[in-house]
Design a protein around this motif. Structure first.
Motif, PDB file in Angstrom:
ATOM      1  N   SER A   4     -31.848  24.641 -19.229  1.00  0.00           N
ATOM      2  CA  SER A   4     -31.569  23.696 -20.058  1.00  0.00           C
ATOM      3  C   SER A   4     -32.870  22.794 -20.352  1.00  0.00           C
ATOM      4  O   SER A   4     -33.809  22.955 -19.357  1.00  0.00           O
ATOM      5  CB  SER A   4     -30.624  22.623 -19.476  1.00  0.00           C
ATOM      6  N   THR A   5     -33.113  22.208 -21.304  1.00  0.00           N
ATOM      7  CA  THR A   5     -34.188  21.414 -21.793  1.00  0.00           C
ATOM      8  C   THR A   5     -33.908  20.036 -22.080  1.00  0.00           C
ATOM      9  O   THR A   5     -32.908  19.788 -23.057  1.00  0.00           O
ATOM     10  CB  THR A   5     -35.088  21.964 -22.825  1.00  0.00           C
ATOM     11  N   ASN A   6     -34.397  18.793 -21.651  1.00  0.00           N
ATOM     12  CA  ASN A   6     -34.140  17.513 -22.285  1.00  0.00           C
ATOM     13  C   ASN A   6     -35.318  17.286 -23.099  1.00  0.00           C
ATOM     14  O   ASN A   6     -36.566  17.192 -22.704  1.00  0.00           O
ATOM     15  CB  ASN A   6     -34.321  16.313 -20.840  1.00  0.00           C
ATOM     16  N   PHE A   7     -34.985  17.426 -24.300  1.00  0.00           N
ATOM     17  CA  PHE A   7     -35.955  17.114 -25.600  1.00  0.00           C
ATOM     18  C   PHE A   7     -36.344  15.705 -25.898  1.00  0.00           C
ATOM     19  O   PHE A   7     -36.968  15.572 -26.940  1.00  0.00           O
ATOM     20  CB  PHE A   7     -35.504  17.857 -26.602  1.00  0.00           C
ATOM     21  N   GLY A   8     -35.474  14.688 -25.279  1.00  0.00           N
ATOM     22  CA  GLY A   8     -35.761  13.440 -25.718  1.00  0.00           C
ATOM     23  C   GLY A   8     -35.527  13.067 -27.210  1.00  0.00           C
ATOM     24  O   GLY A   8     -34.663  13.370 -27.868  1.00  0.00           O
ATOM     25  N   ASP A   9     -36.662  12.468 -27.915  1.00  0.00           N
ATOM     26  CA  ASP A   9     -36.665  11.986 -29.102  1.00  0.00           C
ATOM     27  C   ASP A   9     -37.092  13.182 -30.163  1.00  0.00           C
ATOM     28  O   ASP A   9     -37.144  13.085 -31.364  1.00  0.00           O
ATOM     29  CB  ASP A   9     -37.519  10.733 -29.259  1.00  0.00           C
ATOM     30  N   SER A  10     -37.650  14.413 -29.696  1.00  0.00           N
ATOM     31  CA  SER A  10     -38.427  15.132 -30.309  1.00  0.00           C
ATOM     32  C   SER A  10     -37.326  16.374 -30.651  1.00  0.00           C
ATOM     33  O   SER A  10     -37.046  17.396 -29.669  1.00  0.00           O
ATOM     34  CB  SER A  10     -39.530  15.791 -29.446  1.00  0.00           C
ATOM     35  N   VAL A  11     -36.722  16.428 -31.852  1.00  0.00           N
ATOM     36  CA  VAL A  11     -35.722  17.423 -31.876  1.00  0.00           C
ATOM     37  C   VAL A  11     -36.490  18.658 -32.251  1.00  0.00           C
ATOM     38  O   VAL A  11     -36.093  19.812 -32.049  1.00  0.00           O
ATOM     39  CB  VAL A  11     -35.113  16.958 -33.460  1.00  0.00           C
ATOM     40  N   ALA A  12     -37.765  18.676 -32.710  1.00  0.00           N
ATOM     41  CA  ALA A  12     -38.614  19.925 -33.018  1.00  0.00           C
ATOM     42  C   ALA A  12     -38.653  20.582 -31.572  1.00  0.00           C
ATOM     43  O   ALA A  12     -38.606  21.866 -31.672  1.00  0.00           O
ATOM     44  CB  ALA A  12     -40.196  19.534 -33.224  1.00  0.00           C
ATOM     45  N   ASP A  13     -38.582  20.062 -30.502  1.00  0.00           N
ATOM     46  CA  ASP A  13     -38.679  20.793 -29.077  1.00  0.00           C
ATOM     47  C   ASP A  13     -37.342  21.726 -29.096  1.00  0.00           C
ATOM     48  O   ASP A  13     -37.349  22.839 -28.532  1.00  0.00           O
ATOM     49  CB  ASP A  13     -38.592  20.045 -27.949  1.00  0.00           C
ATOM     50  N   GLU A  14     -36.057  21.349 -29.582  1.00  0.00           N
ATOM     51  CA  GLU A  14     -34.856  22.049 -29.539  1.00  0.00           C
ATOM     52  C   GLU A  14     -34.925  23.133 -30.540  1.00  0.00           C
ATOM     53  O   GLU A  14     -34.484  24.293 -30.146  1.00  0.00           O
ATOM     54  CB  GLU A  14     -33.583  20.906 -29.885  1.00  0.00           C
ATOM     55  N   TRP A  15     -35.565  22.937 -31.559  1.00  0.00           N
ATOM     56  CA  TRP A  15     -35.543  23.913 -32.550  1.00  0.00           C
ATOM     57  C   TRP A  15     -36.608  25.093 -32.355  1.00  0.00           C
ATOM     58  O   TRP A  15     -36.398  26.267 -32.811  1.00  0.00           O
ATOM     59  CB  TRP A  15     -35.925  23.286 -34.007  1.00  0.00           C
ATOM     60  N   LEU A  16     -37.599  24.571 -31.581  1.00  0.00           N
ATOM     61  CA  LEU A  16     -38.565  25.487 -30.967  1.00  0.00           C
ATOM     62  C   LEU A  16     -37.792  26.630 -30.070  1.00  0.00           C
ATOM     63  O   LEU A  16     -38.193  27.731 -30.122  1.00  0.00           O
ATOM     64  CB  LEU A  16     -39.692  24.871 -30.396  1.00  0.00           C
ATOM     65  N   ILE A  17     -37.085  26.142 -29.025  1.00  0.00           N
ATOM     66  CA  ILE A  17     -36.507  26.962 -28.319  1.00  0.00           C
ATOM     67  C   ILE A  17     -35.494  27.939 -29.034  1.00  0.00           C
ATOM     68  O   ILE A  17     -35.498  28.998 -28.771  1.00  0.00           O
ATOM     69  CB  ILE A  17     -35.510  26.004 -27.276  1.00  0.00           C
ATOM     70  N   VAL A  18     -34.829  27.509 -30.196  1.00  0.00           N
ATOM     71  CA  VAL A  18     -34.051  28.159 -30.957  1.00  0.00           C
ATOM     72  C   VAL A  18     -34.691  29.338 -31.608  1.00  0.00           C
ATOM     73  O   VAL A  18     -34.557  30.508 -31.416  1.00  0.00           O
ATOM     74  CB  VAL A  18     -33.181  27.414 -31.972  1.00  0.00           C
ATOM     75  N   TYR A  19     -35.886  29.088 -31.999  1.00  0.00           N
ATOM     76  CA  TYR A  19     -36.934  29.895 -32.736  1.00  0.00           C
ATOM     77  C   TYR A  19     -37.399  30.912 -31.543  1.00  0.00           C
ATOM     78  O   TYR A  19     -37.570  32.308 -32.112  1.00  0.00           O
ATOM     79  CB  TYR A  19     -38.196  29.307 -33.431  1.00  0.00           C
ATOM     80  N   LEU A  20     -37.855  30.515 -30.483  1.00  0.00           N
ATOM     81  CA  LEU A  20     -38.330  31.611 -29.609  1.00  0.00           C
ATOM     82  C   LEU A  20     -37.100  32.572 -29.121  1.00  0.00           C
ATOM     83  O   LEU A  20     -37.592  33.860 -28.943  1.00  0.00           O
ATOM     84  CB  LEU A  20     -38.841  30.886 -28.237  1.00  0.00           C
ATOM     85  N   LEU A  21     -36.069  32.012 -28.633  1.00  0.00           N
ATOM     86  CA  LEU A  21     -34.994  32.875 -28.144  1.00  0.00           C
ATOM     87  C   LEU A  21     -34.504  33.854 -29.494  1.00  0.00           C
ATOM     88  O   LEU A  21     -34.203  34.989 -28.996  1.00  0.00           O
ATOM     89  CB  LEU A  21     -33.931  32.173 -27.628  1.00  0.00           C
ATOM     90  N   ARG A  22     -34.565  33.444 -30.454  1.00  0.00           N
ATOM     91  CA  ARG A  22     -33.992  34.232 -31.875  1.00  0.00           C
ATOM     92  C   ARG A  22     -35.148  35.388 -32.025  1.00  0.00           C
ATOM     93  O   ARG A  22     -34.857  36.631 -32.253  1.00  0.00           O
ATOM     94  CB  ARG A  22     -33.874  33.246 -33.098  1.00  0.00           C
ATOM     95  N   GLU A  23     -36.264  34.993 -31.755  1.00  0.00           N
ATOM     96  CA  GLU A  23     -37.254  36.184 -31.916  1.00  0.00           C
ATOM     97  C   GLU A  23     -37.228  37.181 -30.845  1.00  0.00           C
ATOM     98  O   GLU A  23     -37.544  38.345 -31.218  1.00  0.00           O
ATOM     99  CB  GLU A  23     -38.695  35.307 -31.737  1.00  0.00           C
ATOM    100  N   LEU A  24     -36.960  36.811 -29.762  1.00  0.00           N
ATOM    101  CA  LEU A  24     -36.776  37.850 -28.502  1.00  0.00           C
ATOM    102  C   LEU A  24     -35.700  38.904 -28.765  1.00  0.00           C
ATOM    103  O   LEU A  24     -35.578  39.826 -28.496  1.00  0.00           O
ATOM    104  CB  LEU A  24     -36.618  36.819 -27.340  1.00  0.00           C
ATOM    105  N   SER A  25     -34.573  38.063 -29.531  1.00  0.00           N
ATOM    106  CA  SER A  25     -33.482  38.847 -29.680  1.00  0.00           C
ATOM    107  C   SER A  25     -33.867  39.986 -30.588  1.00  0.00           C
ATOM    108  O   SER A  25     -33.007  40.869 -30.756  1.00  0.00           O
ATOM    109  CB  SER A  25     -32.229  38.062 -30.368  1.00  0.00           C
ATOM    110  N   LYS A  26     -34.937  40.094 -31.240  1.00  0.00           N
ATOM    111  CA  LYS A  26     -35.055  41.259 -32.075  1.00  0.00           C
ATOM    112  C   LYS A  26     -35.575  42.293 -31.215  1.00  0.00           C
ATOM    113  O   LYS A  26     -35.168  43.585 -31.588  1.00  0.00           O
ATOM    114  CB  LYS A  26     -36.083  40.834 -33.071  1.00  0.00           C
ATOM    115  N   GLU A  27     -36.293  42.028 -30.230  1.00  0.00           N
ATOM    116  CA  GLU A  27     -36.859  43.151 -29.351  1.00  0.00           C
ATOM    117  C   GLU A  27     -35.744  43.470 -28.327  1.00  0.00           C
ATOM    118  O   GLU A  27     -35.623  44.827 -27.996  1.00  0.00           O
ATOM    119  CB  GLU A  27     -38.051  42.454 -28.242  1.00  0.00           C
TER     120      GLU A  27
END
Length: 632
Positions: free
Chosen positions: A89-112
């Motif tokens: 779990s990650t507390n992203f505070g006011d930075s919603v960009a952190d939340e979407w970065l997590i989505v991007y990284l995990l989604r990229e790994l799902s290809k491999e």
């Protein structure tokens, strides 16, 4: 006696398994499962460990200089319910960009890792579906969505409702069983996927665009720590941004009676790396630095022309002082690390950088155009016409365009009515017809509309009470997650605040008592002059006003009635007398009579009108008396 409908909650002694768990605010949680019937338990664990290593490789590739607002992405290997999984779990505070970065990284790994099934959710639940709300099928509402949304092989897959299945949220074990036994049952909805992942279109370039560099004047010791670990800037900015009276006291030696760890002196020019959110948080704070910080700011402004950069440098220096001085932050990892670094400086194991060493550090000053908004372009975007040059940050423009497109689609929907696009969802309709088998009555079968309205009022009260309890539950969960030291500090602050509020309430009560006394005095004064007597049968002001009103009515009308006749009719009608009175005229006349009764002295009427800025003229009836007095 009718039985009370039961819910699924189990009390103590009935197999109580704890209160329902909810994520704190601004927290995203993620789980990774490896689902392959051919793999043994040990092989599944090894596969998850390979996933962890691949994540580390991806982070080294894209996140070399990335600064997380609060917490970084972290996947831990755990075993729950006899199953291995990666969880974090990650507390992203006011930075919603952190939340979407997590989505991007995990989604990229799902290809491999094609056998990896990933679930991501936050405080709002399945937030990916919230992004795709405009494209969801009607059955996929929040009541049934839990555990139905998964990421696999770079796709967004949804577990649909079966024809025999009652619309409800799935349990995790049921969802995993469906994925394991019938993976072909899951639906891939391209339109929903496109809407859900539209924020990821600019990645991975958007990762670097989220950072901002600025050259600032900082005390040499502060510059040294930030050079060793640039990510320290995140807790430093947050400590300043969320400062409280205790923090402000800690940075003033005259009040705290303690010396500063980072005195505002020996300033050097260095480049500091922020996220855009962190930089905006500092820039948007209006703060008058107290004590030595204010003196240092004045000196910096005199030396250099850039006042804005000097202010930000003072804020950073004050923020790191607040972070290390306040007991509330003592258990944070960055604070512990910085204290060790300070101990090394004091012991001589480390030394501060020289001017020559600092001059060799890389310096970078990014453009701040993303902070500026062209409102004419902004209005064009809102109007759906599209701007020519853009009104600010590109990601903000893209998000606004998406919002406008969705709004226009809703407006253009011919099926949209008062209930929303497409009318009410069938899931939201109460179409139960088995009232005879239930222990309560349908509102539609109530004997009277009054009973139905009462039931609706009761429901509103229940909803309000539920919402109030939910807010209390959130605050209680946050409090229980704190350490004992943090709880003690917050409890002391709350006790001091309660005492201050109690004193304010006592002052308000004294003020109310004074107002009541003044009202009684004014009422007594008005009664003494018969100004509040509206009964025409008792004469006085009321009788006079009746005659004046009747005369006015007679003059405006076309009839031949006499004044005496109208007054007699008014006396006979009793309660109808007041129909002839004008409220405004009555109030003004009463106030004038009360003022006249003061005979030039201070009184309630004069004081009241004086507060409203009204100056009474001299009474015309008094002029002949004054002239007569002058002659004698």
């Amino acid at each position: 006696m009718d039985e009370i409908p039961k819910d699924d909650f189990k009390w103590f002694g009935e197999g109580f398994d704890g209160f329902p768990k909810r994520l704190p605010e601004d927290v995203v949680e993620y789980i990774v499962f490896i689902i392959d019937s051919k793999l043994s338990d040990i092989q599944t664990r090894e596969r998850l460990q390979a996933f962890q290593r691949a994540l580390t490789t991806l982070e080294k590739k894209f996140l070399k200089e990335y600064i997380w607002q609060r917490d970084a992405l972290e996947l831990n290997l755990v075993r729950e319910e006899g199953r291995w999984m990666l969880k974090g779990s990650t507390n992203f505070g006011d930075s919603v960009a952190d939340e979407w970065l997590i989505v991007y990284l995990l989604r990229e790994l799902s290809k491999e890792f094609r056998d990896a099934w990933i679930r991501i959710y936050d405080t709002d639940g399945e937030f990916l579906l919230i992004e795709a709300a405009n494209a969801l099928p009607k059955w996929l509402n929040p009541e049934v969505a839990e555990h139905r949304v998964w990421i696999n092989t770079h796709r967004l897959l949804v577990i649909p409702l079966s024809k025999q299945e009652t619309p409800r949220a799935l349990k995790l074990e049921d969802a995993l069983s469906i994925i394991s036994e019938t993976p072909a049952r899951l639906h891939h909805l391209p339109k929903v996927e496109g809407e859900a992942f539209h924020r990821l279109k600019g990645y991975p370039a958007a990762i670097a665009e989220n950072q901002h560099h600025a050259t600032l004047p900082l005390p040499r010791k502060v510059a040294h720590l930030l050079h060793l670990n640039p990510s320290y800037i995140a807790p430093v900015v947050e400590a300043f941004y969320l400062r409280d009276p205790i923090s402000l006291r800690r940075i003033q030696p005259a009040k705290s009676k303690t010396s500063l760890l980072f005195p505002p002196e020996d300033f050097v020019e260095v480049s500091v790396r922020f996220t855009k959110v962190l930089y905006a948080q500092l820039l948007g704070q209006n703060w008058a630095p107290p004590g030595p910080w204010g003196v240092s700011l004045e000196e910096l402004v005199k030396k250099g022309p850039n006042t804005e950069k000097a202010e930000i440098g003072i804020k950073v220096a004050a923020g790191i002082e607040m972070l290390l001085q306040h007991k509330l932050h003592a258990d944070k990892k960055p604070v512990r690390e910085m204290r060790v670094l300070l101990e090394d400086l004091e012991s001589g194991d480390d030394s501060l950088p020289t001017d020559a060493e600092i001059a060799a550090w890389a310096k970078r000053e990014d453009d701040e155009a993303w902070l500026n908004i062209d409102f004419s372009e902004f209005e064009r975007e809102l109007a759906g016409k599209g701007g020519t040059e853009g009104f600010g940050d590109k990601s903000a423009q893209d998000n606004l365009k998406k919002m406008v497109e969705r709004f226009n689609a809703f407006i253009d929907d011919e099926d949209a009515g008062l209930e929303g696009a497409g009318g009410l969802d069938p899931m939201d309709m109460d179409d139960d017809s088995d009232a005879e088998n239930r222990q309560w009555d349908d509102p539609e079968d109530s004997e009277s509309d009054g009973a139905a309205e009462k039931e609706e009022d009761d429901d509103d009260d229940d909803e309000y009470a539920d919402a109030e309890y939910e807010e209390y539950e959130k605050a209680f969960e946050k409090f229980m997650m704190l350490s004992s030291a943090e709880k003690s500090i917050l409890t002391d602050d709350a006790r001091a605040l309660a005492l201050a509020e109690e004193e304010e309430e006592d002052e308000d009560e004294d003020e109310d008592e004074e107002i009541r006394k003044l009202s009684k005095m004014m009422e007594k004064e008005l009664f003494s002059h018969d100004a509040l007597n509206l009964d025409p049968n008792r004469g006085g002001a009321g009788k006079a006003l009746m005659k004046n009103a009747a005369s006015t009515k007679l003059n405006k009308g076309k009839g031949k009635a006499k004044l005496e006749d109208l007054v007699e009719e008014a006396d006979e009608d009793g309660d109808e007398d007041f129909d002839l009175l004008d409220d405004d005229y009555n109030l003004a006349d009463n106030m004038l009579k009360s003022f006249k009764g003061q005979v030039g002295m201070a009184g309630p009427a004069g004081n009241l009108m004086g507060l409203m800025g009204v100056q009474f003229p001299n009474d015309a009836d008094d002029e002949p008396k004054k002239e007569k007095a002058k002659k004698h």
